[in-house]
Write a protein that holds these residues in place. Structure first.
Motif, mmCIF file in Angstrom:
data_model
loop_
_atom_site.group_PDB
_atom_site.id
_atom_site.type_symbol
_atom_site.label_atom_id
_atom_site.label_comp_id
_atom_site.label_asym_id
_atom_site.label_seq_id
_atom_site.Cartn_x
_atom_site.Cartn_y
_atom_site.Cartn_z
ATOM 1 N N THR A 13 0.848 -1.198 0.000
ATOM 2 C CA THR A 13 0.000 0.000 0.000
ATOM 3 C C THR A 13 0.882 1.247 0.000
ATOM 4 O O THR A 13 2.068 1.166 0.319
ATOM 5 N N CYS A 50 -1.530 1.711 7.378
ATOM 6 C CA CYS A 50 -2.150 0.410 7.175
ATOM 7 C C CYS A 50 -1.956 -0.470 8.397
ATOM 8 O O CYS A 50 -2.915 -1.051 8.936
ATOM 9 N N VAL A 95 -5.320 3.641 0.969
ATOM 10 C CA VAL A 95 -4.780 2.370 1.480
ATOM 11 C C VAL A 95 -5.794 1.246 1.242
ATOM 12 O O VAL A 95 -5.434 0.147 0.813
#
Length: 180
Positions: free
Chosen positions: A45, A51, A171
């Motif tokens: 990501t 994340c 994300v």
């Protein structure tokens, strides 16, 4: 040397038997699937730390597959949209000029679109195994945050919320893209 072949064969077979009898709970210590899946997913990501922050904070993440991780992030989008709407409504109550009230009203529409359209669309798509529509929903949420921010012409009281929504949505889209 010829006498060692049966011994080596016996040891080899014994090793196979032992490896096959290790309970599944013991395998986790050798292959921590929960941590490695989260980390390997987050590495793909645009914001690894963000994340990790959200996925590791979620109790269901340790047993989730990639689709489950994406659903967790869709729920983060939903929470961010609700937080932004609460702040928008508080700012609307405080008043302000017509220009600011117009921008706040527009932002309320943007975040309502996230809650009414994008989150349900992404959730349903992930549950139905159709990640393309889930990716579209996440990207739409990022766009709504950008539209809100741009509505203030550089003097936004929602910059923190808009940036947070944008980042989480990007994300989420990246995680969903792994399912394509």
């Amino acid at each position: 040397m010829a006498n060692l072949k049966p011994v080596i064969l016996c040891l080899f077979l014994e090793a196979i038997v032992v490896m096959n009898t290790i309970p599944g709970s013991e395998c986790r210590s050798f292959l921590p699937n929960d941590e490695s899946l989260i980390e390997s997913t987050c590495k793909k990501t645009p914001n690894y730390n963000l994340c990790l922050q959200y996925l590791k904070a979620s109790p269901g993440s340790s047993t989730a597959d990639v689709s489950g991780l994406a659903l967790i992030m869709v729920n983060v989008i939903k929470a961010k949209a609700n937080d932004a709407l609460k702040i928008i409504h508080d700012l609307q109550k405080k008043g302000g000029g017509p220009k600011q009230q117009g921008a706040l009203s527009s932002c309320a529409s943007n975040y309502n679109a996230v809650l009414v359209g994008d989150v349900p669309k992404a959730t349903y798509a992930l549950q139905a195994g159709d990640p393309k529509f889930a990716e579209d929903g996440a990207n739409d949420a990022a766009n709504e945050a950008t539209y809100c921010e741009n509505g203030f012409s550089g003097n936004s009281p929602l910059t923190k919320q808009n940036n947070a929504m944008h980042d989480v949505a990007v994300v989420t889209a990246a995680i969903v893209r792994l399912l394509l």
